[in-house]
Design an enzyme around this catalytic site. Structure first.
Site, PDB file in Angstrom:
ATOM      1  N   ASN A 193      42.248  44.986  38.988  1.00  0.00           N
ATOM      2  CA  ASN A 193      42.547  43.706  39.635  1.00  0.00           C
ATOM      3  C   ASN A 193      41.400  42.717  39.460  1.00  0.00           C
ATOM      4  OD1 ASN A 193      44.311  42.067  41.053  1.00  0.00           O
ATOM      5  ND2 ASN A 193      43.339  42.515  43.012  1.00  0.00           N
ATOM      6  N   ARG A 247      34.539  38.337  34.530  1.00  0.00           N
ATOM      7  CA  ARG A 247      33.882  38.857  35.724  1.00  0.00           C
ATOM      8  C   ARG A 247      33.502  40.325  35.558  1.00  0.00           C
ATOM      9  NH1 ARG A 247      33.532  39.216  41.204  1.00  0.00           N
ATOM     10  NH2 ARG A 247      35.248  40.640  41.494  1.00  0.00           N
ATOM     11  N   LYS A 265      46.560  53.386  35.238  1.00  0.00           N
ATOM     12  CA  LYS A 265      46.039  52.468  34.217  1.00  0.00           C
ATOM     13  C   LYS A 265      44.596  52.764  33.836  1.00  0.00           C
ATOM     14  CE  LYS A 265      44.934  48.460  32.158  1.00  0.00           C
ATOM     15  NZ  LYS A 265      43.482  48.487  32.201  1.00  0.00           N
ATOM     16  N   ASP A 278      48.748  47.204  31.509  1.00  0.00           N
ATOM     17  CA  ASP A 278      48.234  46.219  32.458  1.00  0.00           C
ATOM     18  C   ASP A 278      49.258  45.098  32.580  1.00  0.00           C
ATOM     19  OD1 ASP A 278      47.908  45.002  29.978  1.00  0.00           O
ATOM     20  OD2 ASP A 278      46.281  43.763  30.727  1.00  0.00           O
ATOM     21  N   PRO A 318      47.806  52.454  27.947  1.00  0.00           N
ATOM     22  CA  PRO A 318      47.541  51.746  29.205  1.00  0.00           C
ATOM     23  C   PRO A 318      48.471  50.546  29.364  1.00  0.00           C
ATOM     24  CG  PRO A 318      45.559  51.864  27.808  1.00  0.00           C
ATOM     25  CD  PRO A 318      46.710  52.325  26.981  1.00  0.00           C
ATOM     26  N   ARG A 376      35.483  47.640  44.961  1.00  0.00           N
ATOM     27  CA  ARG A 376      35.355  48.728  43.992  1.00  0.00           C
ATOM     28  C   ARG A 376      34.025  49.454  44.113  1.00  0.00           C
ATOM     29  NH1 ARG A 376      36.411  44.011  42.392  1.00  0.00           N
ATOM     30  NH2 ARG A 376      38.478  43.370  41.677  1.00  0.00           N
TER      31      ARG A 376
END
Length: 281
Positions: free
Chosen positions: A121, A126, A221, A240, A238, A179
DNA sequence: GTCCAGGATCGGA
DNA sequence: TCCGATCATGGA
């Protein structure tokens, strides 16, 4: 910038260093002065490409054979893989052609797993920033790391021991957000042996998935990304938000695409293609 | 201000 | 088993 240093030139076929290193599977490379610059396996290098010829500044032939050849997956026959993929799913032809220079990197399992735990997320700029700050503050200086223009770029990714010694609050300061708890737990688990990445490496893929998903903060994922980019499991696929959109729009009902032994390569082609052709980009 | 990003966890239906 | 709310953060 690496100057007055050894270098090695290799023939790399259809490989594209830039396309590969900017395709969202790694977060520690950047383009500077026409070169791709970055650190992997504790070694800083700079890459310059002219068609089929790739020059690795800072490296030599011995190091290329020992480290970079496998990191860049130079020995897989991607043209043959594309032929197989497109034959099984003709709708993949356009994406495969567009992203034909992309290889699947064979990255370090620990760094890859951490990177994709951070990625959840989150967006790529970033993610890169967070990882750069972790490396700058806790990573060892890489071989030739002092040549890097950006100091973080010349650092290795922090070891599990080092990460485990950082408080969650500190990790939050670097932008990890919620996280931080996952990353700290992961580092602690690897240190105390309750998480065994070598067991993941040796396990059959389905069991490897299970082992990874037992880790708090690792879902489907993230497990799939770690296996594909960090454990060399090219069959992993994967999904996303970008891939989900592409699948719904362009690849409805294509089990043959997501189940093949090189499904991960197909996934990377689709990701690269969709990201560069989306409207708002 | 809202929406989004290489999602996962949790509690409740 | 499935669904929605929630989780930090910064850029658009």
């Amino acid at each position: 910038m690496i100057t007055n240093s050894k270098s090695v030139a290799v023939k790399c076929g259809g490989f594209s260093a830039k396309a590969t290193l900017t395709s969202g599977q790694c977060f520690r490379w950047s383009e500077r002065g026409g070169r791709m610059c970055g650190t992997a396996f504790g070694r800083y290098i700079e890459l310059e490409q002219d068609g089929e010829y790739l020059t690795i500044f800072g490296s030599d032939e011995d190091e290329y054979e020992k480290v970079w050849r496998s990191y860049f997956d130079m020995d897989s026959d991607y043209a043959a893989i594309r032929d197989e993929l497109v034959e099984a799913e003709p709708r993949l032809a356009q994406a495969a052609q567009y992203a034909s220079g992309v290889h699947i990197l064979a990255q370090e399992p620990w760094e890859t797993l951490c990177s994709f735990v951070i990625s959840q997320n989150n967006n790529i700029p970033r993610i890169r920033g967070i990882i750069a700050r972790l490396c700058l503050n806790y990573g060892e200086t890489a071989l030739r790391g002092e040549c890097a223009e950006d100091e973080a770029e010349g650092r290795a990714f922090p070891s599990a021991e080092r990460l485990a010694s950082i408080s969650e609050d500190k990790l939050r300061e670097f932008g990890c957000g919620y996280r931080a708890e996952y990353l700290a737990g992961l580092a602690r688990g690897v240190c105390d042996g309750s998480i065994d990445l070598d067991a993941v490496r040796q396990a059959p893929v389905e069991e490897a998935r299970e082992l990874l998903r037992r880790i708090k903060g690792v879902g489907p994922k993230v497990a799939e990304c770690a296996l594909l980019y960090g454990f060399g499991r090219l069959e992993c696929f994967p999904v996303d938000v970008w891939i989900k959109r592409a699948m719904e729009r362009d690849f409805k009902d294509c089990e043959n695409l997501i189940r093949g032994k090189n499904a991960g390569v197909a996934q990377q082609y689709i990701y690269e293609y969709i990201r560069h052709t989306a409207q708002h980009n």
